[in-house]
Design an enzyme around this catalytic site. Structure first.
Site, PDB file in Angstrom:
ATOM      1  N   HIS A 115      -3.584  14.095   0.861  1.00 38.50           N
ATOM      2  CA  HIS A 115      -3.784  13.235   2.030  1.00 38.50           C
ATOM      3  C   HIS A 115      -2.570  13.292   2.953  1.00 38.50           C
ATOM      4  CE1 HIS A 115      -4.972   9.814   4.473  1.00 38.50           C
ATOM      5  NE2 HIS A 115      -3.851   9.189   4.156  1.00 38.50           N
ATOM      6  N   GLN A 142      -2.853   2.189  15.144  1.00 36.78           N
ATOM      7  CA  GLN A 142      -1.785   2.624  14.241  1.00 36.78           C
ATOM      8  C   GLN A 142      -0.905   3.702  14.888  1.00 36.78           C
ATOM      9  OE1 GLN A 142      -3.319   4.269  10.596  1.00 36.78           O
ATOM     10  NE2 GLN A 142      -1.308   4.795   9.788  1.00 36.78           N
ATOM     11  N   GLU A 167      -9.218   3.965  -1.995  1.00 32.33           N
ATOM     12  CA  GLU A 167      -8.022   3.817  -2.803  1.00 32.33           C
ATOM     13  C   GLU A 167      -8.335   3.133  -4.134  1.00 32.33           C
ATOM     14  OE1 GLU A 167      -4.735   2.096  -0.725  1.00 32.33           O
ATOM     15  OE2 GLU A 167      -5.372   2.869   1.237  1.00 32.33           O
ATOM     16  N   ARG A 189      -7.036   3.785  13.556  1.00 31.33           N
ATOM     17  CA  ARG A 189      -6.112   4.903  13.733  1.00 31.33           C
ATOM     18  C   ARG A 189      -5.478   4.932  15.117  1.00 31.33           C
ATOM     19  NH1 ARG A 189      -4.974   6.176   8.583  1.00 31.33           N
ATOM     20  NH2 ARG A 189      -6.850   6.754   7.418  1.00 31.33           N
ATOM     21  N   GLU A 225     -10.033   3.989   4.083  1.00 28.03           N
ATOM     22  CA  GLU A 225      -9.175   4.679   3.122  1.00 28.03           C
ATOM     23  C   GLU A 225      -9.659   4.307   1.732  1.00 28.03           C
ATOM     24  OE1 GLU A 225      -5.035   5.410   5.546  1.00 28.03           O
ATOM     25  OE2 GLU A 225      -5.045   3.860   4.005  1.00 28.03           O
ATOM     26  N   ASP A 256       0.841  -1.186   0.000  1.00 30.57           N
ATOM     27  CA  ASP A 256       0.000   0.000   0.000  1.00 30.57           C
ATOM     28  C   ASP A 256       0.879   1.239   0.000  1.00 30.57           C
ATOM     29  OD1 ASP A 256      -2.516   1.217  -0.049  1.00 30.57           O
ATOM     30  OD2 ASP A 256      -2.492   1.547   2.102  1.00 30.57           O
ATOM     31  N   ASP A 296      -8.813   0.280   2.388  1.00 32.63           N
ATOM     32  CA  ASP A 296      -7.807  -0.194   3.334  1.00 32.63           C
ATOM     33  C   ASP A 296      -8.228   0.257   4.732  1.00 32.63           C
ATOM     34  OD1 ASP A 296      -5.411  -1.542   3.927  1.00 32.63           O
ATOM     35  OD2 ASP A 296      -4.320   0.351   4.061  1.00 32.63           O
ATOM     36  N   LYS A 338      -3.505  -1.938  10.388  1.00 33.45           N
ATOM     37  CA  LYS A 338      -3.874  -2.068   8.979  1.00 33.45           C
ATOM     38  C   LYS A 338      -4.135  -3.508   8.554  1.00 33.45           C
ATOM     39  CE  LYS A 338      -2.979   2.214   7.340  1.00 33.45           C
ATOM     40  NZ  LYS A 338      -3.860   3.020   6.486  1.00 33.45           N
ATOM     41  N   GLU A 340      -9.478  12.586   7.962  1.00 29.77           N
ATOM     42  CA  GLU A 340      -9.342  13.888   7.301  1.00 29.77           C
ATOM     43  C   GLU A 340     -10.672  14.636   7.279  1.00 29.77           C
ATOM     44  OE1 GLU A 340      -6.826  14.021   3.521  1.00 29.77           O
ATOM     45  OE2 GLU A 340      -7.391  11.906   3.675  1.00 29.77           O
ATOM     46  N   THR A 370      -8.485  -5.667   4.343  1.00 28.15           N
ATOM     47  CA  THR A 370      -8.455  -4.759   3.193  1.00 28.15           C
ATOM     48  C   THR A 370      -9.473  -5.291   2.202  1.00 28.15           C
ATOM     49  OG1 THR A 370      -6.100  -4.252   3.498  1.00 28.15           O
ATOM     50  CG2 THR A 370      -7.054  -3.799   1.326  1.00 28.15           C
TER      51      THR A 370
END
Length: 399
Positions: free
Chosen positions: A113, A220, A181, A217, A179, A106, A213, A233, A338, A237
């Protein structure tokens, strides 16, 4: 014989022809192509056993000449009469993971971002790390937890530690995120010790899928220094079930944003592989973001070149993803961290203020790209619903 009717404006028209793996009540998983509201069983339609398998890997490994020949045959076939036994209603099939995942990498290719997260996590420093505009930053993920759209996602457990905590605690993630993607699937691998240059991208990559993904948080944030993402993570996925071939994306090709400073020679593209793809993120049925892939700083050709420049081999079925797709506007951000600015600016979702994912929430990511004569190419969607954690919701502290 059946003549397939493609509705006007269908994102699965003749210019698309994405591949997937499907099953019906009477037959196990095999390879099909989506055409309008139908799926064509390629093992039957083309009388070819390579499509009678439960993944695309054997076909993808045959290489770009075979891909082109097959696409031409399918195009001719679906414009005429197709054997009745080869046609299924798309609403009556079960879709499966379309390829056996080799390795999963990834990337972190969106400047918007990366800058947003830099401002969130390092407010007193430069948003981008010093290496970011010199190479496509990435991490190796866990191939075994790549799942097809529609698979429920169990909330992960792990260690968390906020700045206010004297010691880490264990329990379910409280800041579960997404996420949005775009992922790329390797069809033809490369031997150990032989890098893949940017100009050979289309000789190796078969097609593209949508990727979510999922990211914990809080887990992480505590674990990622110094070696990067791990348990935050690796729990899941999700990928879309339809693989859009590169040939279908010819009209979507565009230049990447200006790259300054100029990349090192191995990352310079003779022909640009930026892609003009519009995404939409829905949270419990409400569209909350429309990330534009065309704003991505690094192209997939540059990602593959960097991934192999040290001599690392590529294999059929390898998946590499772009990282979160985010644009310059707030409603173009592809992750909830975000969109809610770290949880400090909640969104209104179906009338409720929301920050991160709660149990029972469902997220769907869809995308389209330009096709010929003003048409649109569809990727379908990647969808997942959050289930409660299976670990004890304890508050044990490290001792």
């Amino acid at each position: 014989m059946t003549r397939i009717d493609v509705p006007d404006g269908s994102p699965f028209g003749i210019a698309n022809l994405p591949y997937g793996v499907f099953s019906t009540p009477g037959a196990g998983p095999r390879v099909g192509v989506r055409v309008g509201d139908s799926v064509v069983d390629l093992a039957v339609a083309l009388d070819d056993d390579v499509f009678a398998r439960p993944s695309l890997n054997a076909f993808m490994a045959q290489g770009p000449r075979r891909w082109a020949e097959t696409r031409e045959r399918i195009t001719e076939l679906v414009q005429g009469d197709v054997p009745d036994a080869a046609v299924a209603d798309a609403s009556e099939i079960t879709l499966h993971l379309p390829f056996e995942v080799g390795d999963y990498v990834d990337f972190y290719a969106s400047e918007h971002h990366a800058s947003n997260l830099g401002r969130l996590f390092r407010p007193d420093s430069e948003p981008l790390m010093p290496n970011w505009k010199h190479l496509p930053v990435g991490y190796h993920g866990r191939a075994g937890t790549v799942v097809v759209s529609g698979t429920d996602i169990v909330r992960p457990c792990g260690q968390r530690k906020t700045p206010a905590d004297p010691a880490p605690v264990f329990g379910p993630s409280r800041r579960l995120d997404i996420e949005a993607e775009l992922g790329f699937v390797v069809g033809v691998g490369s031997p150990l010790g032989r890098p893949i240059p940017c100009e050979d991208f289309a000789e190796h990559v078969f097609g593209a899928v949508l990727v979510n993904d999922w990211s914990a948080r809080d887990i992480q944030a505590w674990e990622y220094v110094p070696l990067g993402p791990f348990l935050g993570k690796s729990f899941a996925t999700s990928v879309s079930p339809w693989v859009v071939p590169l040939a279908a994306l010819e009209h979507a090709r565009t230049a990447t944003p200006p790259q300054q400073p100029e990349p090192l020679p191995y990352l310079r593209e003779k022909e640009p592989w930026g892609l003009d793809i519009e995404m939409a993120v829905s949270w419990n049925g409400q569209v909350v973001s429309r990330p534009p892939y065309r704003t991505m700083y690094w192209s997939p050709a540059q990602m593959l070149a960097h991934m192999t420049v040290n001599g690392a081999s590529a294999r059929t079925g390898d998946l590499f993803a772009s990282g979160t797709v985010s644009g310059p506007e707030k409603d173009q951000r592809g992750a909830f961290i975000e969109l809610t600015w770290g949880g400090r600016e909640p969104l209104r979702v179906n009338g409720e203020e929301r920050t991160f994912l709660e149990d029972g929430d469902e997220v769907a990511i869809a995308a389209t790209a330009p096709g010929p004569d003003g048409s649109r190419i569809g990727f379908g969607e990647v969808r997942g619903r959050i289930l409660p954690a299976s670990c004890a919701p304890g508050n044990e502290r490290a001792g």
